[in-house]
Design a protein around this motif. Structure first.
Motif, PDB file in Angstrom:
ATOM      1  N   THR A  46       0.832  -1.202   0.000  1.00  0.00           N
ATOM      2  CA  THR A  46       0.000   0.000   0.000  1.00  0.00           C
ATOM      3  C   THR A  46       0.867   1.254   0.000  1.00  0.00           C
ATOM      4  O   THR A  46       0.638   2.178  -0.783  1.00  0.00           O
ATOM      5  N   VAL A  47       1.856   1.295   0.864  1.00  0.00           N
ATOM      6  CA  VAL A  47       2.746   2.456   0.943  1.00  0.00           C
ATOM      7  C   VAL A  47       3.463   2.648  -0.393  1.00  0.00           C
ATOM      8  O   VAL A  47       3.521   3.768  -0.923  1.00  0.00           O
ATOM      9  N   GLN A  48       3.982   1.578  -0.952  1.00  0.00           N
ATOM     10  CA  GLN A  48       4.695   1.658  -2.234  1.00  0.00           C
ATOM     11  C   GLN A  48       3.768   2.153  -3.344  1.00  0.00           C
ATOM     12  O   GLN A  48       4.166   2.992  -4.158  1.00  0.00           O
ATOM     13  N   ALA A  49       2.534   1.651  -3.383  1.00  0.00           N
ATOM     14  CA  ALA A  49       1.579   2.067  -4.417  1.00  0.00           C
ATOM     15  C   ALA A  49       1.237   3.543  -4.291  1.00  0.00           C
ATOM     16  O   ALA A  49       1.140   4.260  -5.298  1.00  0.00           O
ATOM     17  N   MET A  50       1.099   4.010  -3.055  1.00  0.00           N
ATOM     18  CA  MET A  50       0.767   5.425  -2.855  1.00  0.00           C
ATOM     19  C   MET A  50       1.936   6.324  -3.240  1.00  0.00           C
ATOM     20  O   MET A  50       1.740   7.363  -3.880  1.00  0.00           O
ATOM     21  N   ILE A  51       3.132   5.931  -2.883  1.00  0.00           N
ATOM     22  CA  ILE A  51       4.323   6.699  -3.277  1.00  0.00           C
ATOM     23  C   ILE A  51       4.442   6.698  -4.803  1.00  0.00           C
ATOM     24  O   ILE A  51       4.636   7.747  -5.422  1.00  0.00           O
TER      25      ILE A  51
END
Length: 143
Positions: free
Chosen positions: A113-118
């Motif tokens: 999730t964090v990677q996708a948002m970044i």
């Protein structure tokens, strides 16, 4: 922004009472909201509360309400929000800072999730989000 019920009915092409990611993409585009494939995945992951792979009307209505809130945010609101994410004052939102904010908000904070948002915001691919990149995502251009 158009009435959520009318938009849902228009883009629920197969009339099954749910909206898949392709239908969501078309609905958002019609409302002049551009969504990258990563952003669409993130929307589906965050709003598909029953995890059935599609959005029912009550889930779609929440997406629209949140998009409306983003659209009415002022430039000052965007700057204040950015500062709340940028815990160390570096001028960038790093993965660890984003994860911390997501934890506080009770939103998915796993690595994917964090990677996708970044990735959705990071247009120069440096692995972090600048105020300019953040402003573009929120809808206030190069503020």
């Amino acid at each position: 922004m158009a009435d959520p019920k009318a938009v849902f009915e228009k883009y629920d092409v197969n009339q099954d009472g749910t909206m898949c990611s392709k239908e969501l993409e078309a609905a958002l585009k019609d409302m002049e909201i551009s969504a990258s494939p990563e952003f669409l995945k993130e929307i589906m992951a965050q709003y598909d509360k029953d995890k059935n792979g599609s959005l029912e009307f009550h889930e779609f209505k929440k997406v629209i309400a949140d998009m409306k809130a983003i659209q009415v945010a002022t430039v000052a609101d965007v700057r204040d929000l950015f500062k709340s994410f940028d815990k160390d004052g570096s001028g960038y939102i790093e993965k660890a800072e984003l994860r911390e904010v997501l934890t506080v908000l009770g939103v998915g904070n796993d690595e994917h999730t964090v990677q996708a948002m970044i990735a959705a915001a990071d247009t120069n691919n440096d692995g972090r989000v600048s105020i300019i990149e953040f402003s573009r995502i929120i809808g206030h251009g190069d503020e």
